[in-house]
Design a protein around this motif. Structure first.
Motif, PDB file in Angstrom:
ATOM      1  N   CYS A  49     -19.618  89.604  32.992  1.00 35.56           N
ATOM      2  CA  CYS A  49     -20.024  90.715  32.123  1.00 35.56           C
ATOM      3  C   CYS A  49     -20.660  90.176  30.839  1.00 35.56           C
ATOM      4  CB  CYS A  49     -18.808  91.582  31.813  1.00 35.56           C
ATOM      5  SG  CYS A  49     -19.163  93.012  30.786  1.00 35.56           S
ATOM      6  N   ARG A  50     -20.058  89.160  30.254  1.00 34.50           N
ATOM      7  CA  ARG A  50     -20.613  88.559  29.032  1.00 34.50           C
ATOM      8  C   ARG A  50     -21.982  87.933  29.307  1.00 34.50           C
ATOM      9  NH1 ARG A  50     -15.188  86.759  28.642  1.00 34.50           N
ATOM     10  NH2 ARG A  50     -15.775  84.624  29.213  1.00 34.50           N
ATOM     11  N   ALA A  51     -22.126  87.368  30.501  1.00 31.86           N
ATOM     12  CA  ALA A  51     -23.414  86.767  30.870  1.00 31.86           C
ATOM     13  C   ALA A  51     -24.499  87.838  30.955  1.00 31.86           C
ATOM     14  CB  ALA A  51     -23.285  86.044  32.209  1.00 31.86           C
ATOM     15  N   TYR A  52     -24.183  88.949  31.589  1.00 28.72           N
ATOM     16  CA  TYR A  52     -25.150  90.050  31.668  1.00 28.72           C
ATOM     17  C   TYR A  52     -25.503  90.566  30.283  1.00 28.72           C
ATOM     18  CZ  TYR A  52     -24.364  90.464  36.749  1.00 28.72           C
ATOM     19  OH  TYR A  52     -24.295  90.234  38.091  1.00 28.72           O
ATOM     20  N   PHE A  53     -24.505  90.629  29.404  1.00 27.67           N
ATOM     21  CA  PHE A  53     -24.770  91.131  28.059  1.00 27.67           C
ATOM     22  C   PHE A  53     -25.670  90.174  27.275  1.00 27.67           C
ATOM     23  CE2 PHE A  53     -23.709  91.627  23.514  1.00 27.67           C
ATOM     24  CZ  PHE A  53     -24.129  92.936  23.360  1.00 27.67           C
ATOM     25  N   GLN A  54     -25.497  88.870  27.479  1.00 26.98           N
ATOM     26  CA  GLN A  54     -26.362  87.906  26.794  1.00 26.98           C
ATOM     27  C   GLN A  54     -27.812  88.107  27.194  1.00 26.98           C
ATOM     28  OE1 GLN A  54     -25.749  85.287  24.303  1.00 26.98           O
ATOM     29  NE2 GLN A  54     -27.928  85.737  24.355  1.00 26.98           N
ATOM     30  N   GLU A  55     -28.040  88.321  28.483  1.00 25.70           N
ATOM     31  CA  GLU A  55     -29.405  88.561  28.958  1.00 25.70           C
ATOM     32  C   GLU A  55     -29.941  89.884  28.405  1.00 25.70           C
ATOM     33  OE1 GLU A  55     -28.783  88.130  33.241  1.00 25.70           O
ATOM     34  OE2 GLU A  55     -29.923  86.268  33.154  1.00 25.70           O
ATOM     35  N   ALA A  56     -29.077  90.906  28.353  1.00 21.56           N
ATOM     36  CA  ALA A  56     -29.493  92.196  27.801  1.00 21.56           C
ATOM     37  C   ALA A  56     -29.838  92.056  26.317  1.00 21.56           C
ATOM     38  CB  ALA A  56     -28.383  93.229  27.990  1.00 21.56           C
ATOM     39  N   LYS A  57     -29.093  91.226  25.614  1.00 25.19           N
ATOM     40  CA  LYS A  57     -29.347  90.992  24.193  1.00 25.19           C
ATOM     41  C   LYS A  57     -30.705  90.341  23.989  1.00 25.19           C
ATOM     42  CE  LYS A  57     -27.117  88.865  20.147  1.00 25.19           C
ATOM     43  NZ  LYS A  57     -25.954  88.059  19.702  1.00 25.19           N
ATOM     44  N   TRP A  58     -31.005  89.328  24.813  1.00 21.77           N
ATOM     45  CA  TRP A  58     -32.317  88.687  24.729  1.00 21.77           C
ATOM     46  C   TRP A  58     -33.425  89.702  25.011  1.00 21.77           C
ATOM     47  CZ3 TRP A  58     -30.520  83.935  28.026  1.00 21.77           C
ATOM     48  CH2 TRP A  58     -29.966  82.977  27.183  1.00 21.77           C
ATOM     49  N   CYS A  59     -33.211  90.525  26.030  1.00 20.50           N
ATOM     50  CA  CYS A  59     -34.209  91.528  26.397  1.00 20.50           C
ATOM     51  C   CYS A  59     -34.406  92.531  25.260  1.00 20.50           C
ATOM     52  CB  CYS A  59     -33.775  92.244  27.678  1.00 20.50           C
ATOM     53  SG  CYS A  59     -34.957  93.460  28.268  1.00 20.50           S
ATOM     54  N   ASN A  60     -33.326  92.965  24.652  1.00 24.50           N
ATOM     55  CA  ASN A  60     -33.393  93.922  23.552  1.00 24.50           C
ATOM     56  C   ASN A  60     -34.148  93.344  22.354  1.00 24.50           C
ATOM     57  OD1 ASN A  60     -32.413  96.514  22.288  1.00 24.50           O
ATOM     58  ND2 ASN A  60     -31.433  95.072  20.889  1.00 24.50           N
ATOM     59  N   GLN A  61     -34.000  92.043  22.172  1.00 25.16           N
ATOM     60  CA  GLN A  61     -34.679  91.362  21.063  1.00 25.16           C
ATOM     61  C   GLN A  61     -36.097  90.929  21.443  1.00 25.16           C
ATOM     62  OE1 GLN A  61     -31.906  88.159  20.465  1.00 25.16           O
ATOM     63  NE2 GLN A  61     -30.556  89.358  19.129  1.00 25.16           N
ATOM     64  N   LYS A  62     -36.469  91.204  22.724  1.00 30.82           N
ATOM     65  CA  LYS A  62     -37.768  90.767  23.254  1.00 30.82           C
ATOM     66  C   LYS A  62     -37.930  89.258  23.078  1.00 30.82           C
ATOM     67  CE  LYS A  62     -40.217  95.155  22.757  1.00 30.82           C
ATOM     68  NZ  LYS A  62     -38.979  95.946  22.671  1.00 30.82           N
ATOM     69  N   TYR A  63     -36.857  88.551  23.374  1.00 31.34           N
ATOM     70  CA  TYR A  63     -36.807  87.109  23.175  1.00 31.34           C
ATOM     71  C   TYR A  63     -36.756  86.408  24.534  1.00 31.34           C
ATOM     72  CZ  TYR A  63     -34.889  82.520  21.952  1.00 31.34           C
ATOM     73  OH  TYR A  63     -34.671  81.165  21.827  1.00 31.34           O
ATOM     74  N   VAL A  64     -37.663  85.458  24.745  1.00 32.22           N
ATOM     75  CA  VAL A  64     -37.650  84.654  25.961  1.00 32.22           C
ATOM     76  C   VAL A  64     -37.093  83.284  25.609  1.00 32.22           C
ATOM     77  CG1 VAL A  64     -39.018  83.637  27.814  1.00 32.22           C
ATOM     78  CG2 VAL A  64     -39.645  85.874  26.899  1.00 32.22           C
ATOM     79  N   PRO A  65     -35.872  82.951  26.042  1.00 31.07           N
ATOM     80  CA  PRO A  65     -35.288  81.650  25.701  1.00 31.07           C
ATOM     81  C   PRO A  65     -36.041  80.520  26.381  1.00 31.07           C
ATOM     82  CG  PRO A  65     -33.967  82.743  27.363  1.00 31.07           C
ATOM     83  CD  PRO A  65     -35.015  83.739  26.924  1.00 31.07           C
ATOM     84  N   SER A  66     -35.945  79.349  25.812  1.00 35.78           N
ATOM     85  CA  SER A  66     -36.533  78.187  26.463  1.00 35.78           C
ATOM     86  C   SER A  66     -35.737  77.882  27.724  1.00 35.78           C
ATOM     87  CB  SER A  66     -36.502  76.974  25.536  1.00 35.78           C
ATOM     88  OG  SER A  66     -35.164  76.537  25.356  1.00 35.78           O
ATOM     89  N   TYR A  67     -36.326  77.125  28.608  1.00 32.55           N
ATOM     90  CA  TYR A  67     -35.652  76.755  29.844  1.00 32.55           C
ATOM     91  C   TYR A  67     -34.353  76.004  29.540  1.00 32.55           C
ATOM     92  CZ  TYR A  67     -34.868  74.493  34.366  1.00 32.55           C
ATOM     93  OH  TYR A  67     -34.319  74.045  35.536  1.00 32.55           O
ATOM     94  N   ASP A  68     -34.415  75.057  28.603  1.00 27.91           N
ATOM     95  CA  ASP A  68     -33.228  74.288  28.236  1.00 27.91           C
ATOM     96  C   ASP A  68     -32.154  75.178  27.645  1.00 27.91           C
ATOM     97  OD1 ASP A  68     -34.401  71.972  29.115  1.00 27.91           O
ATOM     98  OD2 ASP A  68     -35.163  71.390  27.136  1.00 27.91           O
ATOM     99  N   GLU A  69     -32.567  76.133  26.811  1.00 25.88           N
ATOM    100  CA  GLU A  69     -31.608  77.049  26.203  1.00 25.88           C
ATOM    101  C   GLU A  69     -30.936  77.902  27.270  1.00 25.88           C
ATOM    102  OE1 GLU A  69     -31.437  80.604  22.806  1.00 25.88           O
ATOM    103  OE2 GLU A  69     -33.350  79.666  23.344  1.00 25.88           O
ATOM    104  N   TYR A  70     -31.720  78.307  28.255  1.00 32.49           N
ATOM    105  CA  TYR A  70     -31.172  79.113  29.341  1.00 32.49           C
ATOM    106  C   TYR A  70     -30.105  78.327  30.091  1.00 32.49           C
ATOM    107  CZ  TYR A  70     -31.153  82.575  33.115  1.00 32.49           C
ATOM    108  OH  TYR A  70     -30.783  83.539  34.014  1.00 32.49           O
ATOM    109  N   LEU A  71     -30.418  77.069  30.417  1.00 32.48           N
ATOM    110  CA  LEU A  71     -29.456  76.247  31.140  1.00 32.48           C
ATOM    111  C   LEU A  71     -28.244  75.907  30.288  1.00 32.48           C
ATOM    112  CD1 LEU A  71     -31.603  73.704  33.181  1.00 32.48           C
ATOM    113  CD2 LEU A  71     -30.564  75.829  33.929  1.00 32.48           C
ATOM    114  N   ASP A  72     -28.440  75.764  28.994  1.00 31.04           N
ATOM    115  CA  ASP A  72     -27.325  75.437  28.106  1.00 31.04           C
ATOM    116  C   ASP A  72     -26.375  76.614  27.915  1.00 31.04           C
ATOM    117  OD1 ASP A  72     -28.098  72.849  27.731  1.00 31.04           O
ATOM    118  OD2 ASP A  72     -29.211  73.236  25.889  1.00 31.04           O
ATOM    119  N   SER A  73     -26.857  77.817  28.232  1.00 30.56           N
ATOM    120  CA  SER A  73     -25.994  78.981  28.103  1.00 30.56           C
ATOM    121  C   SER A  73     -25.114  79.068  29.346  1.00 30.56           C
ATOM    122  CB  SER A  73     -26.821  80.265  27.966  1.00 30.56           C
ATOM    123  OG  SER A  73     -25.972  81.381  27.865  1.00 30.56           O
ATOM    124  N   ALA A  74     -23.947  78.404  29.273  1.00 31.00           N
ATOM    125  CA  ALA A  74     -23.067  78.300  30.446  1.00 31.00           C
ATOM    126  C   ALA A  74     -22.656  79.669  30.979  1.00 31.00           C
ATOM    127  CB  ALA A  74     -21.819  77.488  30.090  1.00 31.00           C
TER     128      ALA A  74
END
Length: 523
Positions: A371-396
């Motif tokens: 659930c927290r993982a889905y919310f993190q992605e929703a937060k990025w989407c809400n902010q219209k933010y595309v994380p870097s590939y490394d940042e995405y992988l670092d987000s355990a």
């Protein structure tokens, strides 16, 4: 569902429905087919069960008799594996392989130029290379040997460059000879090039192989007959389970009350069959299917319907795991939230009969992490933010939650094999199992095609790591490790080549489900 506005617990009025991030998934392509399944005639079914038991003993005799020719015995084992009946003979196969291993050096000289045999043994292939390190040209004339070399090479681990080369070499030459092959070899090679055995799922591969083996003039009649009967008997059992699960899904009324959610109960059950199909894992199939559907609905809520303020409240409610939170939620979220908690309560009740209900909280915590993982992605989407590939992988939370949750769900259905220590080990040994094409494109400035190609390469590297883990000595039972391997195989089948056969069920996936769950084998 008509929701013009939503008032949150703090009095905030969220945006109207017409700005929801709606995804328009198609409805179930199966209708009520599985709900209205009619089992076969009991008398006929009983006769098939008796015949299958007799044939099973005939096959067993061939596995326990004194080995005269190792190659011949290995071919029998290989056929048993590909026909999907190896689960009946696990001890006999293990004894045979141990004996082959002990006699390996002595027999190697007899077959040193037999590519087929050496490939079946999954050992080194240096003897088939020239001084300039290229593969010897005469190998291309042995199509069956080439096919086995291709299959064996997918068991490669890091550092085995010769197997990397073998895959490229065999793919190249197998494609070149396709037009010259006749059945059954043509069907075998064609299917193998689509998906190697090591990455396939047993029920689907066995369905294909039964047809191939049948037209082989050298096939063993008893083994073939047994494989056919066993396939159909398992299919009947699986269809009864799917019928009950379809009824459970219908009773939740998600299909009518939550039209944004993907209605894919049959597809999830097919996914689960790739993880464990054997009769003794019936409870595991039930738990896995129900948990996956709860996760899928949660995913759709975050990704395809929920407004950000709603998702904030829902995420907090899931972390609290208390029905007292329901009054804070919009009506549609109350439905999914109550169903989630009730489903886990059902798991506890079922496992209490085995004295294992204390393991459910481990999976409950992983669901919270999902659930927290889905919310993190929703937060990025809400902010219209595309994380870097490394940042995405670092987000355990993003990269490990789903895979670990699914693995843990299978463990709940593994009986006494899955101990408290196994769940703790699973939580501590999470690997990065997901990535995002857009994140890679953004960080490295490459095209979508280039990003997908690079990610496919990374997936292949991950397979090498997984193969190595399967080879390492471990205190945990091999069946538990196999659940993780099988989950990876199912992901290959559903998402191979960038397709998503869960969200949009393709004709290809429809054919696979027909082959495994609808069409019996002609006996």
């Amino acid at each position: 569902m008509e929701i013009e506005s939503v008032v949150m617990s703090n009095g905030e009025i969220v945006q109207p429905m017409d700005v929801r991030p709606l995804a328009h998934y198609h409805t179930s392509i199966w209708g009520d087919r599985f709900l209205h399944y009619t089992p076969p005639n009991k008398e006929i079914q009983g006769k098939y069960e008796e015949e299958a038991q007799d044939l099973k003993e005939e096959v067993r005799k061939k596995l326990v008799e004194v080995v005269k020719d190792s190659k011949e015995r290995l071919l029998i084992i290989d056929n048993i594996e590909q026909l999907g009946v190896a689960y009946h003979f696990e001890e006999e196969i293990e004894d045979n392989l141990l004996q082959f291993y002990n006699n390996y050096l002595h027999e190697l000289e007899s077959y040193e130029k037999d590519l087929h045999f050496v490939s079946l043994r999954f050992h080194v292939f240096n003897q088939f290379k020239n001084e300039d390190k290229t593969f010897k040209e005469w190998l291309t004339k042995d199509v069956i040997g080439m096919l086995n070399l291709y299959e064996a090479s997918y068991l490669r681990v890091q550092g085995e460059e010769i197997l990397d080369e073998a895959i490229k070499f065999t793919i190249n030459h197998l494609k070149l000879v396709l037009g010259q092959l006749s059945q059954p070899l043509l069907a075998q090679v064609t299917q193998a090039l689509k998906l190697p055995l090591h990455k396939g799922i047993t029920r689907l591969l066995s369905r294909y192989y039964i047809s191939t083996y049948e037209v082989d003039p050298k096939h063993d009649h008893n083994l073939l007959r047994f494989a056919k009967l066993d396939f159909n008997l398992l299919q009947s059992m699986h269809l009864k389970e799917l019928q009950a699960l379809t009824r459970w899904w219908k009773d939740l009324e998600f299909g009518t009350k939550l039209p944004f959610a993907r209605d894919r109960i049959a597809e999830v059950y097919f996914w689960m069959l790739g993880t464990f199909y054997e009769p003794k894992y019936a409870l595991g199939r039930e738990i896995f299917t129900k948990l996956y559907k709860m996760t899928s609905v949660m995913d759709d809520t975050y990704d395809a319907y929920g407004l950000f303020p709603e998702l904030q409240v829902y995420t907090k409610a899931v972390q609290r795991w208390d029905k007292g939170c329901m009054n804070e939620l919009p009506d549609y979220m109350k439905l999914t939230y109550e169903a989630l908690l009730d489903t886990f309560r059902g798991f506890e009740q079922n496992l209490a009969k085995e004295g294992r209900s204390h393991l459910v909280p481990y999976v409950q915590e992983l669901m919270k992490a999902q659930c927290r993982a889905y919310f993190q992605e929703a937060k990025w989407c809400n902010q219209k933010y595309v994380p870097s590939y490394d940042e995405y992988l670092d987000s355990a939370a993003i990269t490990t939650a789903g895979y670990t949750l699914m693995s843990a769900a299978t463990y709940l259905g593994m009986g006494e094999l899955a101990t408290k220590e196994a769940f703790e080990w699973l939580e501590k040994n999470r690997d990065h199992v997901a990535s995002a094409v857009q994140c890679y494109m953004s960080q490295y400035g490459v095209s979508e095609e280039e990003a997908e190609e690079k990610l496919r390469e990374l997936v292949e590297e991950a397979w090498k790591d997984l193969n190595m883990e399967m080879l390492r000595p471990t205190k945990f039972p091999r069946p538990l490790m196999m659940r993780i391997l099988n989950l990876s195989r199912v992901i290959e089948v559903f998402y191979r080549l960038g397709e998503d056969d869960y969200s949009v069920v393709s004709e290809n996936m429809k054919e696979k489900i027909h082959a495994v769950l609808i069409d019996p084998v002609m006996v």
